[in-house]
Design a protein around this motif. Structure first.
Motif, short mmCIF file in Angstrom:
data_model
loop_
_atom_site.label_atom_id
_atom_site.label_comp_id
_atom_site.label_asym_id
_atom_site.label_seq_id
_atom_site.Cartn_x
_atom_site.Cartn_y
_atom_site.Cartn_z
N SER A 257 -22.46 15.71 -55.08
CA SER A 257 -22.16 16.62 -55.88
C SER A 257 -22.76 16.50 -57.33
N PHE A 258 -22.73 17.14 -58.30
CA PHE A 258 -23.23 16.81 -59.69
C PHE A 258 -22.28 15.52 -60.18
N GLU A 259 -21.06 15.79 -60.01
CA GLU A 259 -20.18 14.90 -60.43
C GLU A 259 -20.15 13.31 -59.81
N SER A 260 -20.69 13.34 -58.48
CA SER A 260 -20.76 12.02 -57.68
C SER A 260 -22.10 11.50 -57.65
N TYR A 261 -23.32 12.06 -58.16
CA TYR A 261 -24.38 11.70 -57.88
C TYR A 261 -24.82 10.37 -58.92
N ASP A 262 -25.36 9.44 -58.49
CA ASP A 262 -25.91 8.50 -59.41
C ASP A 262 -27.17 8.66 -59.87
N TYR A 263 -27.66 9.15 -60.93
CA TYR A 263 -28.83 9.56 -61.51
C TYR A 263 -29.63 8.35 -62.04
N PRO A 264 -30.96 8.36 -61.39
CA PRO A 264 -31.82 7.31 -61.61
C PRO A 264 -32.57 7.80 -63.05
N THR A 265 -33.21 7.03 -63.49
CA THR A 265 -34.06 7.38 -64.81
C THR A 265 -35.29 8.11 -64.55
N ALA A 266 -35.46 9.37 -65.25
CA ALA A 266 -36.22 10.25 -64.69
C ALA A 266 -37.10 10.79 -65.75
N GLY A 267 -38.33 11.37 -65.56
CA GLY A 267 -39.18 11.92 -66.47
C GLY A 267 -38.77 13.42 -66.23
N ILE A 268 -38.47 13.99 -65.34
CA ILE A 268 -38.25 15.32 -65.17
C ILE A 268 -36.72 15.48 -64.40
N VAL A 269 -35.87 16.52 -64.93
CA VAL A 269 -34.64 16.82 -64.39
C VAL A 269 -34.54 18.29 -64.21
N LEU A 270 -34.63 19.06 -63.06
CA LEU A 270 -34.28 20.32 -62.69
C LEU A 270 -33.03 20.57 -62.25
N ALA A 271 -32.71 21.72 -62.59
CA ALA A 271 -31.27 22.16 -62.18
C ALA A 271 -31.40 23.89 -62.35
N ASN A 272 -32.28 24.23 -61.14
CA ASN A 272 -32.41 25.72 -61.17
C ASN A 272 -31.07 26.50 -60.42
N SER A 273 -30.55 26.87 -61.20
CA SER A 273 -29.42 27.99 -60.84
C SER A 273 -28.40 27.10 -60.00
N SER A 274 -28.17 26.03 -60.49
CA SER A 274 -27.30 25.17 -59.67
C SER A 274 -26.01 24.76 -60.41
N LEU A 275 -26.20 24.36 -62.01
CA LEU A 275 -25.18 23.84 -62.65
C LEU A 275 -24.13 24.98 -62.71
N PHE A 276 -24.58 26.24 -62.47
CA PHE A 276 -23.38 27.40 -62.35
C PHE A 276 -22.09 26.69 -61.85
N PHE A 277 -22.41 26.04 -60.55
CA PHE A 277 -21.27 25.48 -59.75
C PHE A 277 -20.76 24.09 -59.97
N ALA A 278 -21.08 23.38 -61.06
CA ALA A 278 -20.63 22.36 -61.36
C ALA A 278 -19.18 22.37 -61.84
#
Length: 203
Positions: free
Chosen positions: A88-109
């Motif tokens: 889930s958004f809440e449990s994921y361990d985000y790596p350092t990145a140059g691009i982050v996409l959240a296409n129509s998904s943060l609606f459900f955070a």
């Protein structure tokens, strides 16, 4: 639960036929960070992952739905540049990145943890890196009484998320239109493309 799973299965069957978003091509051109790492939050069937992998990005995709994960793991099996996680958004361990996409998904955070989730997403983006994604507006049909919790935001609240960014594109959608499964609903969303320009000392 069975009905819920069936809705997602039908959604993914449709989604498999869709190409990557043109917005993702724009994001690749915008990325001026030194990172060729990309994160696809709520990656679905992996259309944008496939495009990013062809651009030689190391792509990390995650989704909370097992059906999506099964499709992506099969689709990208043996591809060293792609790593798929069920999270889930809440449990994921985000790596350092140059691009982050959240296409129509943060609606459900999870709305009760959204601020913390956004801090994790924001802090994962390198200076010069790019965020592209969509946020649910307060007039959307799914803003209340949806089958799972949603996170509707005002325009002011969405814009306030991007301290330390230059907003390159900001588009409000406010109309009645069909979902991918053909049902009419009221869409109220904010689509944002923004470049990270400074670190946030609070993070």
């Amino acid at each position: 639960m069975d009905e819920h799973s069936d809705i997602w299965r039908k959604f993914y069957e449709k989604a498999l036929l869709r190409p990557h978003l043109k917005r993702t091509e724009f994001v690749v051109r915008l990325n001026e960070s030194r990172s060729n790492v990309a994160i696809d939050c709520g990656c679905g069937t992996g259309s944008d992952i496939a495009f990013l992998e062809k651009q030689s990005y190391q792509v990390y995709g995650f989704d909370v739905n097992p059906e999506a994960i099964a499709i992506c793991r099969d689709r990208f099996q043996g591809t060293s540049l792609v790593e798929i996680s069920e999270a889930s958004f809440e449990s994921y361990d985000y790596p350092t990145a140059g691009i982050v996409l959240a296409n129509s998904s943060l609606f459900f955070a999870d709305p009760s943890q959204f601020d913390r989730t956004w801090d994790k997403i924001k802090s994962s983006i390198e200076i010069g890196g790019v965020f592209a994604g969509d946020f649910m507006g307060e007039k959307d049909s799914w803003a209340s009484n949806y089958r799972s919790p949603t996170t509707p935001l005002s325009e002011r609240a969405v814009r306030s998320l991007f301290s330390g960014f230059e907003i390159v594109r900001f588009f409000e959608r406010n109309e009645n239109a069909k979902t991918s499964l053909g049902k009419v609903k009221h869409w109220h969303t904010y689509s944002v493309v923004a470049v990270r320009t400074a670190s946030d000392r609070r993070l």
